[in-house]
Write a protein that holds these residues in place. Sequence first.
Motif, PDB file in Angstrom:
ATOM      1  N   UNK A  28      16.248 -16.737 -77.670  1.00 42.43           N
ATOM      2  CA  UNK A  28      15.833 -15.855 -76.573  1.00 42.43           C
ATOM      3  C   UNK A  28      15.677 -14.427 -77.086  1.00 42.43           C
ATOM      4  N   UNK A  29      14.608 -13.789 -76.675  1.00 43.27           N
ATOM      5  CA  UNK A  29      14.371 -12.384 -76.994  1.00 43.27           C
ATOM      6  C   UNK A  29      14.538 -11.601 -75.710  1.00 43.27           C
ATOM      7  N   UNK A  30      15.377 -10.581 -75.761  1.00 39.09           N
ATOM      8  CA  UNK A  30      15.555  -9.703 -74.598  1.00 39.09           C
ATOM      9  C   UNK A  30      15.018  -8.331 -74.978  1.00 39.09           C
ATOM     10  N   UNK A  31      14.007  -7.874 -74.255  1.00 43.07           N
ATOM     11  CA  UNK A  31      13.382  -6.589 -74.537  1.00 43.07           C
ATOM     12  C   UNK A  31      13.484  -5.717 -73.302  1.00 43.07           C
ATOM     13  N   UNK A  32      14.074  -4.540 -73.463  1.00 44.82           N
ATOM     14  CA  UNK A  32      14.134  -3.536 -72.395  1.00 44.82           C
ATOM     15  C   UNK A  32      13.565  -2.250 -72.961  1.00 44.82           C
ATOM     16  N   UNK A  33      12.446  -1.828 -72.435  1.00 44.42           N
ATOM     17  CA  UNK A  33      11.803  -0.604 -72.888  1.00 44.42           C
ATOM     18  C   UNK A  33      12.259   0.559 -72.021  1.00 44.42           C
ATOM     19  N   UNK A  34      12.001   1.755 -72.471  1.00 47.32           N
ATOM     20  CA  UNK A  34      12.358   2.938 -71.708  1.00 47.32           C
ATOM     21  C   UNK A  34      13.101   3.938 -72.570  1.00 47.32           C
ATOM     22  N   UNK A  35      13.875   4.790 -71.911  1.00 48.27           N
ATOM     23  CA  UNK A  35      14.603   5.840 -72.616  1.00 48.27           C
ATOM     24  C   UNK A  35      15.586   5.243 -73.615  1.00 48.27           C
ATOM     25  N   UNK A  36      16.367   4.275 -73.185  1.00 48.19           N
ATOM     26  CA  UNK A  36      17.288   3.596 -74.101  1.00 48.19           C
ATOM     27  C   UNK A  36      16.772   2.178 -74.334  1.00 48.19           C
ATOM     28  N   UNK A  37      15.757   2.082 -75.182  1.00 47.66           N
ATOM     29  CA  UNK A  37      15.139   0.788 -75.475  1.00 47.66           C
ATOM     30  C   UNK A  37      16.142  -0.131 -76.153  1.00 47.66           C
ATOM     31  N   UNK A  38      16.050  -1.408 -75.818  1.00 53.64           N
ATOM     32  CA  UNK A  38      16.979  -2.390 -76.379  1.00 53.64           C
ATOM     33  C   UNK A  38      16.220  -3.680 -76.646  1.00 53.64           C
ATOM     34  N   UNK A  39      16.344  -4.161 -77.857  1.00 51.32           N
ATOM     35  CA  UNK A  39      15.705  -5.418 -78.242  1.00 51.32           C
ATOM     36  C   UNK A  39      16.755  -6.271 -78.944  1.00 51.32           C
ATOM     37  N   UNK A  40      17.082  -7.407 -78.346  1.00 46.81           N
ATOM     38  CA  UNK A  40      18.169  -8.245 -78.868  1.00 46.81           C
ATOM     39  C   UNK A  40      17.674  -9.680 -79.004  1.00 46.81           C
ATOM     40  N   UNK A  41      18.165 -10.343 -80.023  1.00 47.38           N
ATOM     41  CA  UNK A  41      17.835 -11.737 -80.288  1.00 47.38           C
ATOM     42  C   UNK A  41      19.078 -12.586 -80.022  1.00 47.38           C
ATOM     43  N   UNK A  42      18.934 -13.585 -79.151  1.00 45.28           N
ATOM     44  CA  UNK A  42      20.046 -14.463 -78.791  1.00 45.28           C
ATOM     45  C   UNK A  42      19.722 -15.903 -79.172  1.00 45.28           C
ATOM     46  N   UNK A  43      20.789 -16.688 -79.358  1.00 46.45           N
ATOM     47  CA  UNK A  43      20.659 -18.126 -79.537  1.00 46.45           C
ATOM     48  C   UNK A  43      21.393 -18.775 -78.371  1.00 46.45           C
ATOM     49  N   UNK A  44      20.679 -19.544 -77.584  1.00 44.71           N
ATOM     50  CA  UNK A  44      21.259 -20.196 -76.410  1.00 44.71           C
ATOM     51  C   UNK A  44      21.817 -21.559 -76.832  1.00 44.71           C
ATOM     52  N   UNK A  45      23.119 -21.753 -76.604  1.00 42.09           N
ATOM     53  CA  UNK A  45      23.811 -22.983 -76.986  1.00 42.09           C
ATOM     54  C   UNK A  45      24.170 -23.757 -75.726  1.00 42.09           C
ATOM     55  N   UNK A  46      23.899 -25.028 -75.723  1.00 45.18           N
ATOM     56  CA  UNK A  46      24.207 -25.886 -74.576  1.00 45.18           C
ATOM     57  C   UNK A  46      25.713 -25.864 -74.304  1.00 45.18           C
ATOM     58  N   UNK A  47      26.083 -25.450 -73.095  1.00 42.57           N
ATOM     59  CA  UNK A  47      27.485 -25.424 -72.690  1.00 42.57           C
ATOM     60  C   UNK A  47      28.269 -24.211 -73.174  1.00 42.57           C
ATOM     61  N   UNK A  48      27.673 -23.352 -73.992  1.00 37.49           N
ATOM     62  CA  UNK A  48      28.377 -22.194 -74.541  1.00 37.49           C
ATOM     63  C   UNK A  48      27.784 -20.864 -74.082  1.00 37.49           C
ATOM     64  N   UNK A  49      26.524 -20.855 -73.700  1.00 39.63           N
ATOM     65  CA  UNK A  49      25.877 -19.610 -73.296  1.00 39.63           C
ATOM     66  C   UNK A  49      25.092 -18.996 -74.439  1.00 39.63           C
ATOM     67  N   UNK A  50      24.807 -17.712 -74.308  1.00 43.45           N
ATOM     68  CA  UNK A  50      23.991 -17.001 -75.290  1.00 43.45           C
ATOM     69  C   UNK A  50      24.867 -16.301 -76.324  1.00 43.45           C
ATOM     70  N   UNK A  51      24.483 -16.418 -77.585  1.00 49.81           N
ATOM     71  CA  UNK A  51      25.202 -15.773 -78.685  1.00 49.81           C
ATOM     72  C   UNK A  51      24.237 -14.767 -79.321  1.00 49.81           C
ATOM     73  N   UNK A  52      24.601 -13.465 -79.377  1.00 49.78           N
ATOM     74  CA  UNK A  52      23.707 -12.495 -80.027  1.00 49.78           C
ATOM     75  C   UNK A  52      23.678 -12.715 -81.541  1.00 49.78           C
ATOM     76  N   UNK A  53      22.484 -12.646 -82.101  1.00 48.15           N
ATOM     77  CA  UNK A  53      22.330 -12.885 -83.533  1.00 48.15           C
ATOM     78  C   UNK A  53      22.133 -11.603 -84.332  1.00 48.15           C
ATOM     79  N   UNK A  54      21.828 -10.500 -83.652  1.00 43.90           N
ATOM     80  CA  UNK A  54      21.681  -9.222 -84.346  1.00 43.90           C
ATOM     81  C   UNK A  54      22.512  -8.184 -83.621  1.00 43.90           C
ATOM     82  N   UNK A  55      22.783  -7.093 -84.295  1.00 47.51           N
ATOM     83  CA  UNK A  55      23.517  -5.999 -83.664  1.00 47.51           C
ATOM     84  C   UNK A  55      22.646  -5.395 -82.576  1.00 47.51           C
ATOM     85  N   UNK A  56      23.266  -5.036 -81.482  1.00 45.51           N
ATOM     86  CA  UNK A  56      22.499  -4.480 -80.369  1.00 45.51           C
ATOM     87  C   UNK A  56      22.046  -3.055 -80.630  1.00 45.51           C
ATOM     88  N   UNK A  57      22.613  -2.393 -81.626  1.00 49.86           N
ATOM     89  CA  UNK A  57      22.195  -1.019 -81.908  1.00 49.86           C
ATOM     90  C   UNK A  57      21.162  -0.921 -83.025  1.00 49.86           C
TER      91      UNK A  57
END
Length: 173
Positions: free
Chosen positions: A118-147
Amino acid sequence: MSWRSESIWIEFITGSRKTSNFCWAFILFLGSLGFLLVGISSYLANPFFPQGIVMSFNGIAGLFISCYLWCTIFWNMGSGYDIFDRKEGIVRIFRWGFPGKSRRIFLRFLMKDIQFIRIEVKEGVSARRVLYMEIRGQGAIPLIRTDENFTTREIEQKAAELAYFLRVPIEVF
């Protein structure tokens, strides 16, 4: 930084030992030390003047925050690696945490449990682009640093390469 072959992909994650963190910790230390020294000298010159107490308090608070930043740099918080092994069908994620029982954070998943990237992209003043791996029964795990400041194109390319390697779909949020 990453390394890959046909069956293994290793992604190294940068922790707190970044140039920007060193600069912020040093600047904060010097600024708070200055506040503390000016506050103490102001208080000693006129003991009934409350500005000296307030400046000393701000200096001490700044020194505590600076100490926290230096500790995270020393312990290299957040660093680690991701290993995706197609031959064994296992994903291993390792990160360094705060000292104590849970200092070593080690997660292990079966590749067949990965639902999508999953790619989460939020544009704007504090832009944020994060890459997640969705695991069945575990939820989303971030794969890169959010900063980390990846461009939209870089994060999409990284997601596409990883999804192709893992043979899973990509979802964009």
